[in-house]
Design an enzyme around this catalytic site. Structure first.
Site, PDB file in Angstrom:
ATOM      1  N   GLN A  42       0.592  -1.206   0.050  1.00 22.74           N
ATOM      2  CA  GLN A  42       0.131  -0.280  -0.013  1.00 22.74           C
ATOM      3  C   GLN A  42       0.685   1.285   0.101  1.00 22.74           C
ATOM      4  OE1 GLN A  42      -3.302  -0.132   2.499  1.00 22.74           O
ATOM      5  NE2 GLN A  42      -3.696   1.576   2.697  1.00 22.74           N
ATOM      6  N   SER A  83       4.258  -6.012   3.180  1.00 21.53           N
ATOM      7  CA  SER A  83       3.529  -5.792   3.378  1.00 21.53           C
ATOM      8  C   SER A  83       1.804  -6.560   3.183  1.00 21.53           C
ATOM      9  CB  SER A  83       2.445  -4.029   4.278  1.00 21.53           C
ATOM     10  OG  SER A  83       1.886  -4.400   4.747  1.00 21.53           O
ATOM     11  N   LEU A  84       0.881  -5.267   2.438  1.00 19.28           N
ATOM     12  CA  LEU A  84      -0.258  -5.850   2.117  1.00 19.28           C
ATOM     13  C   LEU A  84       0.143  -7.266   0.707  1.00 19.28           C
ATOM     14  CD1 LEU A  84      -3.097  -6.044   0.520  1.00 19.28           C
ATOM     15  CD2 LEU A  84      -2.173  -3.874  -1.102  1.00 19.28           C
ATOM     16  N   ARG A 130      -9.609  -6.920   5.098  1.00 21.86           N
ATOM     17  CA  ARG A 130      -8.284  -6.094   5.897  1.00 21.86           C
ATOM     18  C   ARG A 130      -8.131  -4.757   6.298  1.00 21.86           C
ATOM     19  NH1 ARG A 130      -2.608  -4.986   4.190  1.00 21.86           N
ATOM     20  NH2 ARG A 130      -1.494  -6.277   5.937  1.00 21.86           N
ATOM     21  N   HIS A 134       1.385  -2.263  10.783  1.00 22.67           N
ATOM     22  CA  HIS A 134       2.602  -2.439  11.303  1.00 22.67           C
ATOM     23  C   HIS A 134       3.105  -2.313  12.876  1.00 22.67           C
ATOM     24  CE1 HIS A 134       2.468  -4.786   8.332  1.00 22.67           C
ATOM     25  NE2 HIS A 134       2.827  -3.365   7.460  1.00 22.67           N
ATOM     26  N   GLN A 187       0.967 -10.523  10.969  1.00 24.85           N
ATOM     27  CA  GLN A 187       1.610  -9.420  10.560  1.00 24.85           C
ATOM     28  C   GLN A 187       1.779  -7.853   9.884  1.00 24.85           C
ATOM     29  OE1 GLN A 187       0.425  -8.895   6.701  1.00 24.85           O
ATOM     30  NE2 GLN A 187       2.032  -8.740   4.856  1.00 24.85           N
TER      31      GLN A 187
END
Length: 311
Positions: free
Chosen positions: A10, A89-90, A114, A200, A249
């Site tokens: 993202q 990440s994503l 999410r 995060h 995560q």
């Protein structure tokens, strides 16, 4: 030669992404059409035209995943296959789709939820993220600790992206102070990111329980290629580990620099970024020397990548 498929996270999104692929490749069009069917709205319209919605985590996440998988399908149609995969990440969700562990339709529906859960976890304006450029890791961590010790709230490293490029996140006031301290310690730049929350970090814990419920509905299949996870930068050992990893995560820092180094140790010398932009290519360039490093996001970059790969 071992090839890595890397998937964008993202922040890489932009209006117009994927439009060229949709217009020129049937396999890409099929992916966008499948996503529209699953989501119940036109993700292609958002990708192609809607800058405002692309700034919304709930829409940005399925948009990026869809565009990334469309790019992957086009590249695979040209005969390029991955030996291993990872995503920022994503992007880790796209990596599991690439590995065969996760069905695309299930993945795109999941990341929409999410994004919604992550956006809801911290009220808008209460959290922030800054990219700290040109400062050693230890000094960035020190700046965060000093902001926390000043009683301003949470401030921690959230993304270890590359040498001299670390993202910090937490409470808005604390992270702003940490960014200021980082500049005092010699950082070249401290740039606030255009994201809706402190991703995060432990502030996203409210999203974990909701996401876990959705993750447990997933059908996970055997991985055909290894995936490196953000959580510890290592290969995911078993399909049974995927759901716990993805729950964890959200609140764990992304260890991208170490992922790239570990893939290289496993023989990777060709890194292909799939999805909007070339942020990950930039990170690889800072981490490794002497490797092939290309991105694929439209016909032009596809042609350049194929030319470089076939040289």
């Amino acid at each position: 030669m071992k090839t890595v498929f890397m998937f964008s996270g993202q922040g890489a999104q932009y209006a117009g992404m994927g439009k060229d692929l949709y217009n020129n490749y049937t396999v890409a069009k099929e992916i966008f059409d499948q996503a529209d069917e699953v989501l119940g709205y036109s993700i292609k319209d958002i990708c192609f035209n809607d800058e405002k919605k692309l700034g919304d985590t709930e829409f940005a996440q399925p948009a990026i995943l869809t565009m990334s998988i469309a790019a992957m399908k086009v590249l695979e149609e040209h005969g390029v296959r991955a030996d291993m995969a990872a995503g920022l990440s994503l992007g880790e969700y796209s990596a599991y789709v690439a590995s065969g562990a996760m069905d695309f339709k299930e993945a795109v529906a999941l990341v929409q939820k999410r994004g919604k859960f992550m956006a809801e976890a911290v009220p808008n304006g209460e959290g922030a993220m800054y990219a700290i450029i040109g400062l050693d890791t230890e000094l960035v961590e020190e700046a965060c600790k000093e902001a926390v010790n000043a009683g301003l709230g949470l401030a921690v490293p959230a993304n270890y992206n590359a040498p001299g490029q670390i993202v910090i996140a937490g409470k808005a006031e604390a992270v702003a102070k940490a960014a200021e301290l980082a500049k005092e310690k010699g950082a070249k730049m401290a740039v606030r990111l255009k994201v809706s929350g402190p991703f995060h970090t432990e502030l996203l814990m409210p999203a974990v329980e909701k996401l876990s419920t959705e993750l447990n509905k997933l059908k996970i299949s055997p991985m055909k290629i290894p995936v490196f996870t953000n959580v510890n930068a290592e290969i995911v050992k078993s399909e049974n580990d995927i759901i716990p990893i993805l729950a964890k995560q959200i609140c764990c820092p992304v260890r991208w620099e170490q992922i790239v180094r570990n893939m290289n140790k496993k023989g990777a010398d060709t890194f292909i970024e799939l999805g909007p932009g070339k942020t990950l290519c930039g990170f690889v360039k800072r981490i490794l020397k002497g490797v092939i490093n290309v991105n694929v996001e439209d016909t032009s970059t596809l042609e350049k990548a194929l030319e470089k790969l076939n040289a």
